[in-house]
Design a protein around this motif. Structure first.
Motif, PDB file in Angstrom:
ATOM      1  N   TRP A  13       0.817  -1.217   0.000  1.00 35.36           N
ATOM      2  CA  TRP A  13       0.000   0.000   0.000  1.00 35.36           C
ATOM      3  C   TRP A  13       0.852   1.270   0.000  1.00 35.36           C
ATOM      4  O   TRP A  13       0.479   2.256  -0.642  1.00 35.36           O
ATOM      5  CB  TRP A  13      -0.972  -0.014   1.179  1.00 35.36           C
ATOM      6  CG  TRP A  13      -2.077  -0.991   0.939  1.00 35.36           C
ATOM      7  CD1 TRP A  13      -2.256  -2.205   1.542  1.00 35.36           C
ATOM      8  CD2 TRP A  13      -3.140  -0.846  -0.005  1.00 35.36           C
ATOM      9  NE1 TRP A  13      -3.369  -2.827   1.024  1.00 35.36           N
ATOM     10  CE2 TRP A  13      -3.927  -2.017   0.079  1.00 35.36           C
ATOM     11  CE3 TRP A  13      -3.503   0.146  -0.919  1.00 35.36           C
ATOM     12  CZ2 TRP A  13      -5.066  -2.214  -0.710  1.00 35.36           C
ATOM     13  CZ3 TRP A  13      -4.632  -0.039  -1.709  1.00 35.36           C
ATOM     14  CH2 TRP A  13      -5.399  -1.204  -1.599  1.00 35.36           C
ATOM     15  N   GLU A  14       2.005   1.242   0.652  1.00 29.17           N
ATOM     16  CA  GLU A  14       2.871   2.418   0.600  1.00 29.17           C
ATOM     17  C   GLU A  14       3.356   2.648  -0.825  1.00 29.17           C
ATOM     18  O   GLU A  14       3.364   3.794  -1.311  1.00 29.17           O
ATOM     19  CB  GLU A  14       4.043   2.253   1.559  1.00 29.17           C
ATOM     20  CG  GLU A  14       5.019   3.428   1.542  1.00 29.17           C
ATOM     21  CD  GLU A  14       4.375   4.770   1.872  1.00 29.17           C
ATOM     22  OE1 GLU A  14       4.895   5.805   1.415  1.00 29.17           O
ATOM     23  OE2 GLU A  14       3.336   4.799   2.594  1.00 29.17           O
ATOM     24  N   ALA A  15       3.733   1.579  -1.514  1.00 30.82           N
ATOM     25  CA  ALA A  15       4.192   1.724  -2.899  1.00 30.82           C
ATOM     26  C   ALA A  15       3.061   2.232  -3.790  1.00 30.82           C
ATOM     27  O   ALA A  15       3.284   3.065  -4.681  1.00 30.82           O
ATOM     28  CB  ALA A  15       4.721   0.387  -3.422  1.00 30.82           C
ATOM     29  N   ARG A  16       1.858   1.761  -3.551  1.00 28.69           N
ATOM     30  CA  ARG A  16       0.739   2.184  -4.403  1.00 28.69           C
ATOM     31  C   ARG A  16       0.476   3.682  -4.276  1.00 28.69           C
ATOM     32  O   ARG A  16       0.203   4.365  -5.262  1.00 28.69           O
ATOM     33  CB  ARG A  16      -0.521   1.390  -4.054  1.00 28.69           C
ATOM     34  CG  ARG A  16      -1.662   1.685  -5.015  1.00 28.69           C
ATOM     35  CD  ARG A  16      -2.817   0.746  -4.880  1.00 28.69           C
ATOM     36  NE  ARG A  16      -3.841   1.061  -5.870  1.00 28.69           N
ATOM     37  CZ  ARG A  16      -5.054   0.557  -5.858  1.00 28.69           C
ATOM     38  NH1 ARG A  16      -5.406  -0.318  -4.923  1.00 28.69           N
ATOM     39  NH2 ARG A  16      -5.932   0.911  -6.783  1.00 28.69           N
ATOM     40  N   TYR A  17       0.542   4.192  -3.053  1.00 32.70           N
ATOM     41  CA  TYR A  17       0.331   5.629  -2.869  1.00 32.70           C
ATOM     42  C   TYR A  17       1.565   6.431  -3.275  1.00 32.70           C
ATOM     43  O   TYR A  17       1.448   7.473  -3.926  1.00 32.70           O
ATOM     44  CB  TYR A  17      -0.025   5.923  -1.408  1.00 32.70           C
ATOM     45  CG  TYR A  17      -1.456   5.604  -1.064  1.00 32.70           C
ATOM     46  CD1 TYR A  17      -2.493   6.453  -1.431  1.00 32.70           C
ATOM     47  CD2 TYR A  17      -1.783   4.450  -0.360  1.00 32.70           C
ATOM     48  CE1 TYR A  17      -3.808   6.162  -1.124  1.00 32.70           C
ATOM     49  CE2 TYR A  17      -3.101   4.147  -0.040  1.00 32.70           C
ATOM     50  CZ  TYR A  17      -4.107   5.010  -0.429  1.00 32.70           C
ATOM     51  OH  TYR A  17      -5.416   4.715  -0.126  1.00 32.70           O
ATOM     52  N   GLY A  20       2.612   6.910  -7.331  1.00 31.27           N
ATOM     53  CA  GLY A  20       1.689   7.546  -8.261  1.00 31.27           C
ATOM     54  C   GLY A  20       1.132   8.811  -7.661  1.00 31.27           C
ATOM     55  O   GLY A  20       1.468   9.200  -6.545  1.00 31.27           O
ATOM     56  N   GLY A  21       0.275   9.474  -8.408  1.00 28.96           N
ATOM     57  CA  GLY A  21      -0.384  10.667  -7.891  1.00 28.96           C
ATOM     58  C   GLY A  21      -1.576  10.280  -7.037  1.00 28.96           C
ATOM     59  O   GLY A  21      -1.696   9.140  -6.577  1.00 28.96           O
ATOM     60  N   CYS A  49      -8.380   4.891   5.922  1.00 30.13           N
ATOM     61  CA  CYS A  49      -8.874   6.211   5.512  1.00 30.13           C
ATOM     62  C   CYS A  49      -8.304   6.691   4.192  1.00 30.13           C
ATOM     63  O   CYS A  49      -8.815   7.648   3.602  1.00 30.13           O
ATOM     64  CB  CYS A  49      -8.596   7.243   6.604  1.00 30.13           C
ATOM     65  SG  CYS A  49      -6.829   7.611   6.864  1.00 30.13           S
ATOM     66  N   GLY A  50      -7.219   6.071   3.699  1.00 23.98           N
ATOM     67  CA  GLY A  50      -6.637   6.509   2.433  1.00 23.98           C
ATOM     68  C   GLY A  50      -6.241   7.970   2.482  1.00 23.98           C
ATOM     69  O   GLY A  50      -5.591   8.431   3.422  1.00 23.98           O
ATOM     70  N   GLU A  51      -6.668   8.711   1.470  1.00 24.50           N
ATOM     71  CA  GLU A  51      -6.311  10.126   1.360  1.00 24.50           C
ATOM     72  C   GLU A  51      -7.264  11.045   2.116  1.00 24.50           C
ATOM     73  O   GLU A  51      -7.175  12.265   2.000  1.00 24.50           O
ATOM     74  CB  GLU A  51      -6.231  10.501  -0.119  1.00 24.50           C
ATOM     75  CG  GLU A  51      -5.061   9.796  -0.811  1.00 24.50           C
ATOM     76  CD  GLU A  51      -5.197   9.727  -2.321  1.00 24.50           C
ATOM     77  OE1 GLU A  51      -4.165   9.608  -3.000  1.00 24.50           O
ATOM     78  OE2 GLU A  51      -6.340   9.759  -2.835  1.00 24.50           O
ATOM     79  N   GLY A  52      -8.171  10.460   2.900  1.00 29.00           N
ATOM     80  CA  GLY A  52      -8.899  11.238   3.900  1.00 29.00           C
ATOM     81  C   GLY A  52     -10.248  11.795   3.532  1.00 29.00           C
ATOM     82  O   GLY A  52     -10.844  12.520   4.328  1.00 29.00           O
ATOM     83  N   ALA A  53     -10.802  11.451   2.371  1.00 29.22           N
ATOM     84  CA  ALA A  53     -12.052  12.082   1.942  1.00 29.22           C
ATOM     85  C   ALA A  53     -13.200  11.830   2.913  1.00 29.22           C
ATOM     86  O   ALA A  53     -13.958  12.749   3.251  1.00 29.22           O
ATOM     87  CB  ALA A  53     -12.427  11.609   0.544  1.00 29.22           C
ATOM     88  N   ARG A  77      -1.226  12.888   2.771  1.00 32.82           N
ATOM     89  CA  ARG A  77      -2.214  13.507   1.870  1.00 32.82           C
ATOM     90  C   ARG A  77      -3.514  13.793   2.602  1.00 32.82           C
ATOM     91  O   ARG A  77      -4.170  14.822   2.364  1.00 32.82           O
ATOM     92  CB  ARG A  77      -2.464  12.597   0.667  1.00 32.82           C
ATOM     93  CG  ARG A  77      -1.269  12.458  -0.251  1.00 32.82           C
ATOM     94  CD  ARG A  77      -1.565  11.518  -1.404  1.00 32.82           C
ATOM     95  NE  ARG A  77      -0.374  11.296  -2.216  1.00 32.82           N
ATOM     96  CZ  ARG A  77      -0.285  10.384  -3.183  1.00 32.82           C
ATOM     97  NH1 ARG A  77      -1.329   9.612  -3.452  1.00 32.82           N
ATOM     98  NH2 ARG A  77       0.846  10.237  -3.867  1.00 32.82           N
ATOM     99  N   ALA A  78      -3.912  12.882   3.487  1.00 34.82           N
ATOM    100  CA  ALA A  78      -5.144  13.092   4.248  1.00 34.82           C
ATOM    101  C   ALA A  78      -5.031  14.326   5.147  1.00 34.82           C
ATOM    102  O   ALA A  78      -5.960  15.141   5.225  1.00 34.82           O
ATOM    103  CB  ALA A  78      -5.442  11.852   5.088  1.00 34.82           C
TER     104      ALA A  78
END
Length: 212
Positions: A13-17, A20-21, A49-53, A77-78
């Motif tokens: 998951w760290e590599a995925r975020y 990329g953008g 939570c990912g990027e926090g939306a 990013r969140a």
């Protein structure tokens, strides 16, 4: 010959975020909005939570939110999203490898949207910990994909998708203490990267713990 390295969940998951953008739209998940929009604000936990939306949306409605993710980049990013939305003072961000560590509760809302992973994830343990973290009178909201999109004829990896009844059975919530308020499969339009329109089905569980 050396066996190829299989990434851990944290590495994947760290590599995925990181590589990329921005991955997600920045808008809250529609089923969170539908299921939690009427709830009185309190203390909320957003798992994965990912990027926090979702966390930012909850904070904008008066919740005090702890967002949890496995990726440092996602959490950065969140936090930026929360600052830009003016809700930095109502959000906190914690890195956890769920299944190994878990934030301290209790919470009036525990939200887990699409907590599914192509690499190893102890989903059953995480969901039980999520239920344990719900305060008296609080809500557990889970949303998970029920299957591949209709246009996905060759799945990229093997996956077992949770069923409505299967997750309830795994949680084993005492009926005397919990009320099932939503148990539903929702179908929505889903468009492939090539523009092929189809649909995807998601399962929704909203359960409320009884008052103390």
């Amino acid at each position: 010959m050396t066996e190829p390295h299989s990434p851990t969940a944290a590495e994947f998951w760290e590599a995925r975020y990181r590589d990329g953008g921005r991955l997600w739209s920045g808008r809250p998940n529609s089923l969170l909005v539908r299921e939690a929009g009427h709830l009185a604000p309190g203390r909320a936990l957003d798992l994965g939570c990912g990027e926090g939306a979702d966390a930012v949306w909850l904070a904008s409605r008066g919740w005090r939110v702890t967002g949890v993710d496995i990726s440092h980049t996602a959490l950065e990013r969140a936090a930026l999203h929360a600052a830009e939305a003016g809700v930095r003072d109502r959000t906190a961000w914690e890195r956890h490898v769920l299944g190994e560590t878990f934030p301290e509760g209790p919470f009036d809302l525990v939200n887990a949207q699409f907590l599914q992973s192509p690499v190893e994830l102890d989903q059953q343990r995480i969901l039980r910990q999520a239920a344990d973290a719900v305060a008296a009178g609080g809500t557990l909201l889970l949303v998970m994909h029920a299957g591949w999109p209709s246009w996905q004829t060759e799945p990229p990896f093997e996956a077992e998708f949770p069923t409505l009844r299967g997750v309830l059975d795994e949680l084993a919530l005492p009926e005397a203490d919990w009320t099932v308020e939503t148990l539903e499969t929702v179908r929505s339009v889903h468009v492939s990267p090539e523009g092929v329109e189809g649909f995807r089905e998601d399962n929704v569980w909203r359960v409320r713990r009884g008052e103390a």
